[in-house]
Design a protein around this motif. Structure first.
Motif, short mmCIF file in Angstrom:
data_model
loop_
_atom_site.label_atom_id
_atom_site.label_comp_id
_atom_site.label_asym_id
_atom_site.label_seq_id
_atom_site.Cartn_x
_atom_site.Cartn_y
_atom_site.Cartn_z
N ASN A 129 0.98 -1.26 -0.04
CA ASN A 129 0.07 0.06 -0.16
C ASN A 129 0.87 1.14 -0.01
O ASN A 129 1.91 1.31 0.80
N PHE A 130 0.44 2.27 -1.00
CA PHE A 130 1.37 3.58 -1.16
C PHE A 130 0.37 4.57 -1.30
O PHE A 130 -0.71 4.24 -2.15
N HIS A 131 0.76 5.66 -1.11
CA HIS A 131 0.18 6.95 -1.49
C HIS A 131 0.07 6.93 -3.12
O HIS A 131 1.24 6.77 -3.62
N PRO A 132 -0.98 7.34 -3.66
CA PRO A 132 -0.91 7.48 -5.23
C PRO A 132 -0.53 9.01 -5.36
O PRO A 132 -1.29 9.87 -6.28
N LEU A 133 0.83 9.32 -5.27
CA LEU A 133 1.14 10.75 -5.51
C LEU A 133 0.42 11.82 -4.52
O LEU A 133 1.00 13.00 -4.72
N ILE A 134 -0.27 11.54 -3.77
CA ILE A 134 -0.98 12.42 -2.88
C ILE A 134 -1.26 11.73 -1.53
O ILE A 134 -1.63 10.61 -1.45
N ASN A 135 -1.19 12.56 -0.28
CA ASN A 135 -1.34 11.82 0.90
C ASN A 135 -2.77 11.56 1.55
O ASN A 135 -2.70 11.35 2.68
N ASP A 136 -3.55 11.96 0.71
CA ASP A 136 -5.25 11.67 1.15
C ASP A 136 -5.89 10.43 0.64
O ASP A 136 -6.91 10.05 0.73
N LYS A 137 -4.86 9.33 0.03
CA LYS A 137 -5.38 8.50 -0.42
C LYS A 137 -4.35 7.28 -0.27
O LYS A 137 -2.95 7.59 -0.24
#
Length: 168
Positions: A129-137
């Motif tokens: 699991n990783f952020h998809p370029l933004i930290n609210d997902k």
């Protein structure tokens, strides 16, 4: 221009990579990420953007609970005086803000400046699991698909045990 999460998702689909994304409050640290609702199974990560004295850049991707000692890591990878890369270098190279560092940001490294270091224990997880370029997902993919993504971006990587040889 840095890729958006939607552009990242389109790229993953083009590669045939299956993924799930969960929205949550913005998080900036591992501790904050641990406090949000975790609807996605698998390993959760911490991602460290590092620079050495010679200007070489590294992205260490490891499980959030993995202890990391930069001095030991430096010796393991043959780097000179590893330190955290500054925010402006992170934005210029990977196109993300601090708190949003992710292996998905390799999509923005057009000059292939970043060498990727992957945690051996993390790569044994079925899902990551990783952020998809933004930290609210948070976006979940398989560990096998992570390697496919990194290779599709043209990046070099090495699988290591970043916690080995840490002084007690």
């Amino acid at each position: 221009m840095a890729a958006t999460p939607d552009e990242l998702f389109s790229y993953l689909e083009k590669l045939g990579i299956k993924f799930k994304t969960h929205q949550h409050e913005p998080v900036f640290t591992v501790e904050e990420a641990q406090a949000v609702s975790r609807e996605l199974e698998g390993g959760h990560s911490k991602n460290l953007f590092l620079k050495d004295k010679t200007g070489d850049l590294y992205l260490l991707v490891c499980l959030e609970e993995t202890p990391v000692d930069l001095k030991s890591l430096r010796k393991k990878i043959g780097a000179k005086n590893l330190s955290f890369g500054k925010a402006d270098l992170l934005i210029d190279t990977l196109g993300v803000e601090p708190g949003s560092v992710t292996p998905f940001s390799l999509i923005n490294d057009m000059d292939k400046k970043v060498f990727v270091l992957l945690d051996e224990a993390m790569m044994k997880e079925d899902y990551l699991n990783f952020h998809p370029l933004i930290n609210d997902k948070t976006t979940q993919i398989s560990s096998k698909d992570l390697l496919q993504f990194i290779e599709s971006c043209g990046q070099d990587y090495r699988i290591i045990d970043p916690s080995a040889d840490i002084p007690s």
